[in-house]
Write a protein that holds these residues in place. Structure first.
Motif, mmCIF file in Angstrom:
data_model
loop_
_atom_site.group_PDB
_atom_site.id
_atom_site.type_symbol
_atom_site.label_atom_id
_atom_site.label_comp_id
_atom_site.label_asym_id
_atom_site.label_seq_id
_atom_site.Cartn_x
_atom_site.Cartn_y
_atom_site.Cartn_z
ATOM 1 N N PHE A 198 0.857 -1.190 0.000
ATOM 2 C CA PHE A 198 0.000 0.000 0.000
ATOM 3 C C PHE A 198 0.896 1.244 0.000
ATOM 4 C CE2 PHE A 198 -2.597 -3.324 1.934
ATOM 5 C CZ PHE A 198 -3.796 -3.202 1.241
ATOM 6 N N PRO A 199 1.390 1.627 -1.162
ATOM 7 C CA PRO A 199 2.345 2.749 -1.225
ATOM 8 C C PRO A 199 1.741 4.103 -0.851
ATOM 9 C CG PRO A 199 1.725 2.010 -3.427
ATOM 10 C CD PRO A 199 1.162 1.017 -2.473
ATOM 11 N N ASN A 200 0.411 4.266 -0.969
ATOM 12 C CA ASN A 200 -0.222 5.547 -0.618
ATOM 13 C C ASN A 200 -0.492 5.612 0.886
ATOM 14 O OD1 ASN A 200 -0.301 6.487 -3.310
ATOM 15 N ND2 ASN A 200 -2.126 5.240 -3.691
ATOM 16 N N LEU A 201 0.563 5.536 1.638
ATOM 17 C CA LEU A 201 0.486 5.474 3.098
ATOM 18 C C LEU A 201 1.223 6.675 3.663
ATOM 19 C CD1 LEU A 201 0.912 2.267 5.178
ATOM 20 C CD2 LEU A 201 2.326 4.230 5.738
ATOM 21 N N VAL A 202 0.551 7.488 4.479
ATOM 22 C CA VAL A 202 1.153 8.726 4.971
ATOM 23 C C VAL A 202 0.853 8.910 6.462
ATOM 24 C CG1 VAL A 202 1.076 9.917 2.754
ATOM 25 C CG2 VAL A 202 -0.885 10.034 4.283
ATOM 26 N N THR A 203 1.635 9.777 7.083
ATOM 27 C CA THR A 203 1.397 10.194 8.466
ATOM 28 C C THR A 203 1.094 11.689 8.463
ATOM 29 O OG1 THR A 203 3.727 10.725 8.818
ATOM 30 C CG2 THR A 203 3.029 8.455 9.289
ATOM 31 N N LYS A 204 0.739 12.209 9.616
ATOM 32 C CA LYS A 204 0.426 13.648 9.697
ATOM 33 C C LYS A 204 1.668 14.487 9.394
ATOM 34 C CE LYS A 204 0.835 13.532 14.761
ATOM 35 N NZ LYS A 204 0.884 12.039 14.846
ATOM 36 N N GLU A 205 2.852 13.956 9.718
ATOM 37 C CA GLU A 205 4.081 14.692 9.435
ATOM 38 C C GLU A 205 4.317 14.820 7.919
ATOM 39 O OE1 GLU A 205 4.201 13.340 13.551
ATOM 40 O OE2 GLU A 205 3.842 12.284 11.675
ATOM 41 N N GLU A 206 3.810 13.843 7.142
ATOM 42 C CA GLU A 206 3.968 13.897 5.690
ATOM 43 C C GLU A 206 2.857 14.710 5.022
ATOM 44 O OE1 GLU A 206 5.988 9.674 4.549
ATOM 45 O OE2 GLU A 206 4.059 9.568 5.583
ATOM 46 N N LEU A 207 1.725 14.855 5.703
ATOM 47 C CA LEU A 207 0.602 15.622 5.155
ATOM 48 C C LEU A 207 0.751 17.112 5.430
ATOM 49 C CD1 LEU A 207 -2.662 13.587 5.926
ATOM 50 C CD2 LEU A 207 -1.708 14.113 3.688
ATOM 51 N N ALA A 208 1.332 17.451 6.579
ATOM 52 C CA ALA A 208 1.425 18.854 6.996
ATOM 53 C C ALA A 208 2.888 19.299 7.021
ATOM 54 C CB ALA A 208 0.798 19.033 8.372
ATOM 55 N N GLY A 209 3.086 20.567 6.803
ATOM 56 C CA GLY A 209 4.432 21.112 6.852
ATOM 57 C C GLY A 209 4.928 21.225 8.287
ATOM 58 N N LYS A 210 6.244 21.350 8.415
ATOM 59 C CA LYS A 210 6.856 21.451 9.744
ATOM 60 C C LYS A 210 6.314 22.654 10.504
ATOM 61 C CE LYS A 210 11.351 21.743 12.028
ATOM 62 N NZ LYS A 210 10.998 22.934 12.816
ATOM 63 N N GLU A 211 6.150 23.783 9.805
ATOM 64 C CA GLU A 211 5.659 24.981 10.478
ATOM 65 C C GLU A 211 4.231 24.797 10.992
ATOM 66 O OE1 GLU A 211 6.726 24.842 7.391
ATOM 67 O OE2 GLU A 211 8.771 25.666 7.581
ATOM 68 N N GLU A 212 3.432 24.065 10.234
ATOM 69 C CA GLU A 212 2.043 23.854 10.651
ATOM 70 C C GLU A 212 1.950 23.056 11.946
ATOM 71 O OE1 GLU A 212 -0.903 23.585 6.932
ATOM 72 O OE2 GLU A 212 0.763 22.156 6.781
ATOM 73 N N LEU A 213 2.870 22.125 12.138
ATOM 74 C CA LEU A 213 2.805 21.253 13.314
ATOM 75 C C LEU A 213 3.622 21.784 14.489
ATOM 76 C CD1 LEU A 213 3.022 17.689 11.716
ATOM 77 C CD2 LEU A 213 0.994 18.921 12.499
ATOM 78 N N ASP A 214 4.454 22.789 14.253
ATOM 79 C CA ASP A 214 5.292 23.297 15.346
ATOM 80 C C ASP A 214 4.454 23.780 16.527
ATOM 81 O OD1 ASP A 214 7.699 22.724 14.230
ATOM 82 O OD2 ASP A 214 8.041 24.720 13.370
ATOM 83 N N GLY A 215 3.302 24.366 16.239
ATOM 84 C CA GLY A 215 2.470 24.865 17.333
ATOM 85 C C GLY A 215 1.862 23.762 18.188
#
Length: 551
Positions: A429-446
């Motif tokens: 299942f190559p279309n496998l992602v995590t939130k870190e791959e969906l969102a940019g670093k700046e978006e998750l820093d908060g």
């Protein structure tokens, strides 16, 4: 000659007159019947024989009549029983046709009624969504009869321990206990856990204003310890101010008998520890309904967490440029979970030696000398108590019919074994992602400064996914499955039959077609449909009876 004629005529009259007298006196005499003598005698014998035989049969005829009467009563009684049984059977069939859609537990097997709709990869059969609706929400226009904060029996205070979802359950239970004791609840503190090492406060993750306002007709809740209580540190350091030794899954009566008197005496008490300290079957139904009201309606994440989760869901649905379904996979295969399971997994010799040393350090009592672990690992795997490896999850999903193009959101910590362990799942299942791959670093820093905020993002994405797949137990999976059931159970929540998978994957003679059939048939009834409740079945995974109503 004349004299002779006279004497003969007289003689003739003399002999004839008696015969006439007898004929007149006994006209029915057998002697007068127009038969010859032999026939007459045989007829008389037959009559006498019939009468004597009839008289001899009379007692027996009376017994036979009584036997027939008794048999008739028994037959009538049995007939009535059959009629009543038929009525009960017809009534049960009618009730089943009109009954809510329920799956029933048969030992560890879950049996669900068959449905007409063909199985779908992305939703439960529609007929399963029509019988129940959520009904634990706040009643509009309800009049509160709560006393004011200074008129309750006292104050209770708890530390919500563990990870986000364990803390969530503790908060729900704290509100329920406050209601039971007619006490004022001080806003719970989210205690720093040794594993999570997080300093998150209640207001850093949940909407406090909504929480207090939504429950204002149920429980008095204040933000902080009252000002008149000066030594706040004393709450968890002084034995006099702490109620300890509360048993797990304690009944409501335990709190009334043992905790309420101390609250009335001291006016403010801390409850410690408070993990799973309130039962399910031994509390009033309205208290269980209140717990659902807290869990599904009062406890809302902060708006910024909701917004970020919605963005992640939107990106999952539009990764291919078109609107598509997506699956959320809660992959519980972190090092701590693997170690705590005491199961054996495929790996190199060095990897197994390092895991043994880790278990010996973290759980020395259970580890002992390690000689018993192999037998324990085999037994746990047969019983389906081991977490699924990423490769096993991949094979199960492919057997269920999910194609290679399936979009999968992975909610997990650091997977034990790293990329090597994840390779089989990613290859299938190559279309496998995590939130870190969906969102940019700046978006998750908060969100990174609070571990529970990141866990909240995973929680919401899993909750809103088209299909949710768990791989092991835990509060996260229980709360997700329970919430999806409560909100309508149209979306699938797959709970794998790990015992079946262990048996099938360990059978070298089982072909792929047989494996696919076993997986598909077994998991049609493990897709998050409502289940009939039974003792000790907690309401977090199945809120059916106390928190849901007929649609």
């Amino acid at each position: 000659m004349a004299e002779l004629r006279h004497s003969s005529s007289m003689s003739s009259r003399a002999t004839a007159s008696p015969m006439k007298r007898d004929d007149v006196s006994s006209p029915l005499s057998p002697d007068n019947l127009p038969y010859d003598d032999d026939d007459d005698r045989h007829s008389r014998d037959r009559v006498r024989s019939f009468l004597s035989n009839f008289q001899s049969l009379l007692p027996f005829l009376g017994d036979e009549t009584r036997v027939h009467s008794r048999n008739f009563k028994i037959s009538l009684f049995l007939f009535l029983i059959v009629i009543l049984a038929g009525l009960v059977l017809v009534s049960s069939i009618v009730n089943r046709w009109n009954a809510p859609y329920l799956c029933r537990k048969d030992s560890i097997v879950l049996r669900c009624p068959r449905v007409k709709e063909p199985p779908s990869l992305w939703e439960n059969p529609y007929s399963a969504t029509t019988s129940w609706k959520p009904c634990a929400e706040r009643r509009n226009g309800a009049i509160s009869d709560l006393p004011r904060a200074n008129e309750t029996n006292g104050y209770i205070f708890i530390h919500a321990e563990g990870g986000l979802n364990q803390q969530r359950i503790a908060i729900c239970n704290a509100v329920a206990v406050a209601k039971l004791l007619n006490a004022t609840l001080i806003l719970p503190v989210l205690k720093q856990d040794q594993i999570w090492k997080d300093q998150t406060k209640f207001e850093d993750i949940f909407d406090v204003d909504h929480f207090i306002d939504y429950l204002k007709d149920d429980v008095q809740i204040v933000r902080d310890i009252p000002e008149w209580f000066t030594d706040k540190s004393e709450l968890f350091t002084s034995i006099r101010r702490t109620v300890k030794n509360i048993p797990k899954y304690a009944p409501a009566q335990f709190y009334i008998d043992n905790v309420l008197p101390r609250i009335k005496e001291k006016k403010i008490m801390a409850l410690k520890p408070f993990v799973d300290r309130l039962g399910y079957d031994n509390v009033p139904p309205e208290i269980n309904r209140l717990r659902c009201r807290v869990n599904y309606h009062a406890l809302k994440f902060l708006p910024e967490i909701d917004r970020m989760a919605d963005q992640l869901v939107s990106r999952m649905r539009n990764r291919t440029g078109n609107s598509n379904h997506f699956m959320a996979l809660h992959l519980r295969f972190e090092k701590g979970m693997v170690g705590l399971s005491f199961c054996d997994f495929v790996g190199r010799r060095l990897e197994k030696a390092l895991m043994s040393a880790y278990r010996s350090k973290e759980w020395p009592r259970r580890f002992k000398d390690g000689s018993h672990l192999w037998g324990l690992a085999l037994q746990k795997r047969k019983e389906g108590r081991c977490p699924l490896e990423p490769g096993e999850v991949a094979v199960m999903l492919r057997a269920m019919g999910y194609p290679k193009e399936t979009q999968i959101y992975v909610a997990s910590g650091q997977v034990y074994g790293g990329q090597n362990r994840m390779a089989p799942l990613r290859n299938m299942f190559p279309n496998l992602v995590t939130k870190e791959e969906l969102a940019g670093k700046e978006e998750l820093d908060g969100f990174r400064k609070h571990v529970t905020s990141l866990a909240a993002l995973d929680f919401l994405v899993c909750l809103k996914s088209d299909v949710f797949v768990m791989t092991h137990g835990g509060n996260f999976a229980k709360l997700i499955i329970g919430a999806r059931r409560y909100m309508g159970h149209r979306q699938k929540s797959i709970k794998p039959d790990k015992g079946l998978l262990s048996k099938s994957l360990g059978d070298p003679y089982m072909g792929w077609a047989s494996f696919v059939e076993d997986v598909v048939v077994t998991h049609q009834s493990r897709a998050g449909l409502p289940e009939e409740t039974f003792p000790n079945y907690d309401i977090w995974e199945n809120p059916l009876t106390p928190c849901m109503c007929r649609a």
